[in-house]
Structures are given as C-alpha cells and as structure tokens.
Design a protein around this motif. Structure first.
Motif, short mmCIF file in Angstrom:
data_model
loop_
_atom_site.label_atom_id
_atom_site.label_comp_id
_atom_site.label_asym_id
_atom_site.label_seq_id
_atom_site.Cartn_x
_atom_site.Cartn_y
_atom_site.Cartn_z
N GLU A 5 0.84 -1.20 0.00
CA GLU A 5 0.00 0.00 0.00
C GLU A 5 0.88 1.26 0.00
O GLU A 5 0.55 2.26 -0.62
CB GLU A 5 -0.90 -0.02 1.24
N VAL A 6 2.01 1.17 0.69
CA VAL A 6 2.94 2.30 0.73
C VAL A 6 3.60 2.47 -0.65
O VAL A 6 3.73 3.57 -1.16
CB VAL A 6 4.01 2.11 1.82
N ARG A 7 3.97 1.35 -1.24
CA ARG A 7 4.55 1.39 -2.60
C ARG A 7 3.58 2.05 -3.58
O ARG A 7 3.97 2.89 -4.39
CB ARG A 7 4.81 -0.02 -3.10
N THR A 8 2.33 1.66 -3.50
CA THR A 8 1.31 2.20 -4.40
C THR A 8 1.15 3.69 -4.18
O THR A 8 1.04 4.47 -5.13
CB THR A 8 -0.04 1.48 -4.17
N PHE A 9 1.17 4.09 -2.91
CA PHE A 9 1.02 5.51 -2.59
C PHE A 9 2.17 6.31 -3.19
O PHE A 9 1.96 7.35 -3.82
CB PHE A 9 0.98 5.71 -1.07
N ILE A 10 3.39 5.83 -3.00
CA ILE A 10 4.56 6.54 -3.53
C ILE A 10 4.47 6.63 -5.06
O ILE A 10 4.71 7.68 -5.65
CB ILE A 10 5.87 5.84 -3.10
N ALA A 11 4.08 5.53 -5.67
CA ALA A 11 3.97 5.51 -7.14
C ALA A 11 2.89 6.47 -7.63
O ALA A 11 2.95 6.97 -8.75
CB ALA A 11 3.68 4.09 -7.62
N SER A 12 1.90 6.72 -6.77
CA SER A 12 0.79 7.58 -7.17
C SER A 12 1.14 9.07 -7.13
O SER A 12 0.41 9.90 -7.67
CB SER A 12 -0.43 7.34 -6.27
N LYS A 22 3.94 16.80 -7.96
CA LYS A 22 3.86 16.81 -6.51
C LYS A 22 5.21 16.50 -5.88
O LYS A 22 5.41 16.66 -4.69
CB LYS A 22 2.83 15.80 -6.02
N VAL A 23 6.12 15.95 -6.67
CA VAL A 23 7.43 15.58 -6.15
C VAL A 23 8.48 16.43 -6.86
O VAL A 23 8.86 16.13 -7.99
CB VAL A 23 7.72 14.08 -6.37
N GLY A 24 8.90 17.50 -6.23
CA GLY A 24 9.87 18.39 -6.86
C GLY A 24 11.27 18.08 -6.41
O GLY A 24 11.50 17.28 -5.51
N LYS A 25 12.21 18.70 -7.06
CA LYS A 25 13.60 18.59 -6.63
C LYS A 25 13.84 19.65 -5.57
O LYS A 25 13.27 20.75 -5.66
CB LYS A 25 14.53 18.78 -7.81
N PRO A 26 14.67 19.35 -4.57
CA PRO A 26 14.91 20.34 -3.52
C PRO A 26 15.59 21.60 -4.07
O PRO A 26 16.56 21.49 -4.83
CB PRO A 26 15.79 19.60 -2.53
N ASP A 27 15.07 22.76 -3.69
CA ASP A 27 15.76 24.00 -4.04
C ASP A 27 16.62 24.42 -2.84
O ASP A 27 16.70 23.71 -1.83
CB ASP A 27 14.76 25.08 -4.47
#
Ligand SMILES: Cc1cc2nc3c(=O)[nH]c(=O)nc-3n(C[C@H](O)[C@H](O)[C@H](O)COP(=O)(O)O)c2cc1C
Length: 85
Positions: free
Chosen positions: A53-60, A65-70
């Motif tokens: 379920e955690v894998r699925t969440f990360i893949a979703s 929504k997932v940026g590179k750190p500035d």
C-alpha cells in the motif's frame, strides 16, 4: 495504513510528530488535495519489505507533486538535522 500485522507503532509516531507540528496525521487512504511543503511518510518493515500500500502511494505521487529540492529546501533540511546535534 492498514497492515495485517500492524502494531500501531507507525501511527503513534506519526501522531506524536503531528501533535508537535500542529497538523493532523492522516492515513494513506486520505488523498493529498493541495500542495504540501514537506510530506512525512511513515512506514514499517515486515519480512524485509514495505507494505504494498505504501509502494502504491509513492507511485501515485505525480511528478508535479514531487519536486527537486531547491536552496530553501536544502537549508531547511540542514536546519532540521542540526536540531539533533
Ligand atoms: C512479523 C514481523 C516481521 C517484521 N519484519 C521486519 C523486517 O523485516 N525488518 C525490520 O526492520 N523490521 C521488521 N519488523 C519490525 C516492525 O517493522 C516494527 O515493529 C514496526 O515498528 C512496526 O510498525 P507498525 O506497528 O506501524 O506496523 C517486523 C515485525 C513483525 C511483527
């Protein structure tokens, strides 16, 4: 998070952190509906793997929504780490 073996450790830790930060700890089943600055994702290990379920969440999590750190993210991460010196 719903796990067959879950003892509630991750939930208790998430709630302790959320209380300190003045936010709500939400289960994976709660969709992210607005941009967030920092996402704390709790997870436990069972038999050398994480919950599917955690894998699925990360893949979703979509790319927007997932940026590179500035530089501000890096400064905040360093400040967070320094608080544990
Ligand atoms: C049956 C079982 C298998 C586990 N397997 C692992 C493992 O492979 N690696 C690990 O680091 N921890 C393992 N653990 C420890 C759990 O990840 C740890 O107790 C965690 O805090 C449980 O969190 P939860 O209650 O939120 O699910 C295992 C625990 C149990 C009961």
């Amino acid at each position: 998070m719903r796990l067959k073996h879950s003892t509630g450790n991750t939930k208790r830790l998430a709630e302790a952190m959320a209380k300190e930060l003045g936010v709500e700890a939400l289960p994976l089943t709660s969709p992210i509906t607005e941009p967030v600055d920092i996402l704390f994702l709790g997870n436990s290990y069972y038999a050398f793997t994480i919950d599917p379920e955690v894998r699925t969440f990360i893949a979703s999590l979509s790319k927007d929504k997932v940026g590179k750190p500035d530089n501000e993210d890096l400064r905040a991460a360093a400040e967070f780490a320094a608080s544990y010196k």
